[in-house]
Enzyme design. Sequence first.
Site, PDB file in Angstrom:
ATOM      1  N   ASP A   1       0.824  -1.209   0.000  1.00  0.00           N
ATOM      2  CA  ASP A   1       0.000   0.000   0.000  1.00  0.00           C
ATOM      3  C   ASP A   1       0.856   1.256   0.000  1.00  0.00           C
ATOM      4  O   ASP A   1       1.925   1.296   0.605  1.00  0.00           O
ATOM      5  CB  ASP A   1      -0.897   0.022   1.239  1.00  0.00           C
ATOM      6  CG  ASP A   1      -1.929  -1.080   1.221  1.00  0.00           C
ATOM      7  OD1 ASP A   1      -3.080  -0.804   0.848  1.00  0.00           O
ATOM      8  OD2 ASP A   1      -1.574  -2.220   1.579  1.00  0.00           O
ATOM      9  N   ARG A   2       0.330   2.282  -0.658  1.00  0.00           N
ATOM     10  CA  ARG A   2       1.029   3.558  -0.666  1.00  0.00           C
ATOM     11  C   ARG A   2       0.775   4.355   0.604  1.00  0.00           C
ATOM     12  O   ARG A   2       1.719   4.804   1.254  1.00  0.00           O
ATOM     13  CB  ARG A   2       0.603   4.385  -1.883  1.00  0.00           C
ATOM     14  CG  ARG A   2       1.282   5.745  -1.893  1.00  0.00           C
ATOM     15  CD  ARG A   2       0.908   6.579  -3.091  1.00  0.00           C
ATOM     16  NE  ARG A   2       1.708   7.784  -3.121  1.00  0.00           N
ATOM     17  CZ  ARG A   2       1.648   8.686  -4.083  1.00  0.00           C
ATOM     18  NH1 ARG A   2       0.824   8.511  -5.093  1.00  0.00           N
ATOM     19  NH2 ARG A   2       2.410   9.759  -4.049  1.00  0.00           N
TER      20      ARG A   2
END
Length: 351
Positions: free
Chosen positions: A81-82
């Site tokens: 995930d960013r």
Amino acid sequence: MSDIMSNFSWLYGKPVATGKLKQLPEHFIVKEILGFEFTGNGEHLMVKIRKTGENTKYVANELAKFCGVKSKNVSWAGLKDRHAVTEQWLSVQVANSDELNFAKFEATHPGVEILEVTRHNKKLRPGDLQGNQFQVIATEVTDIDDVLARLEKVKLAGVPNYFGSQRFGHEGNNVNEARRWGRDNVRTRDNSKRSFYLSAARSWIFNHIVSQRITEGYFSQPVDGDILLDRNDRIVNENVTSEESIQKIQNGELSITAALAGDNQLPTTGTALTLEQPHLDAEPDLMALIRGNRMRHERRAIELHPENLTWSAEGDTLTLNFSLTSGSFATVIVRELLQEIEVERTYSSND
């Protein structure tokens, strides 16, 4: 913004509580579990990173530039995930790394820390990922008592092993594009994009099958014609509706499965086939894409049991800790607990 996951049933009913996820990157912490040791020597430099607010591909490309190699020489076991704080390994195929000063890389990339560097005789591949450890913090949570009651149920019986909303793209755009590709017989040399839309197509159909099983009361109850998997993901040939099989399902020794659609005929029969085939028939464009790319039929467990699940609540803040095997989504656990309130975020151009 519409919630693409609202198309699918909740195992414990739609939550009454609301809350915010990922209000800050440190509210969603992910630590990769590879499940094997590195050799300490070899042509691949193994770099363990901790990234905050950056996506894996961007960091990999920047690391390639820093090491003086092409982007294709950097690989990973899984994308992370960013909007999170995530730890993972990247492998860099580079012969000589003696002159590399990673403090300089950190100085020019404030969202990335280099935690460890070693070597290995093979590059990382997606199949190398065993799982991930998560810490998820939900803020501004309402109806906390209902959430805690649901957590007890999740610990006992798990959640649907849905593919999460990120698989389908913003408001389902990946699924819509997959339909267009199937309808228009799109051909491309971009293997990454092809794989992207194929995954969205198969995941969409799988989720609908699981959702129907919940609606009809067959989520934890096997039906005739079902296909079961053991803990090593091997198909088990036995009477699936026998008392012995039901007991093994309840004990977690066996798992009921649903279809990851392919170009070959579904292997389910009887009632199980009637639960699956209509969802393939309902998506002719997605199936055209799947068949056009000669994807073979696979099975996926319909139940997800988070390992080492613990939680704590302080005021309106809920903290969850758990581990998941590769291919499972932390967001589908939270989905059974509360309705997520969207958090507005501003990103840099590092996409």
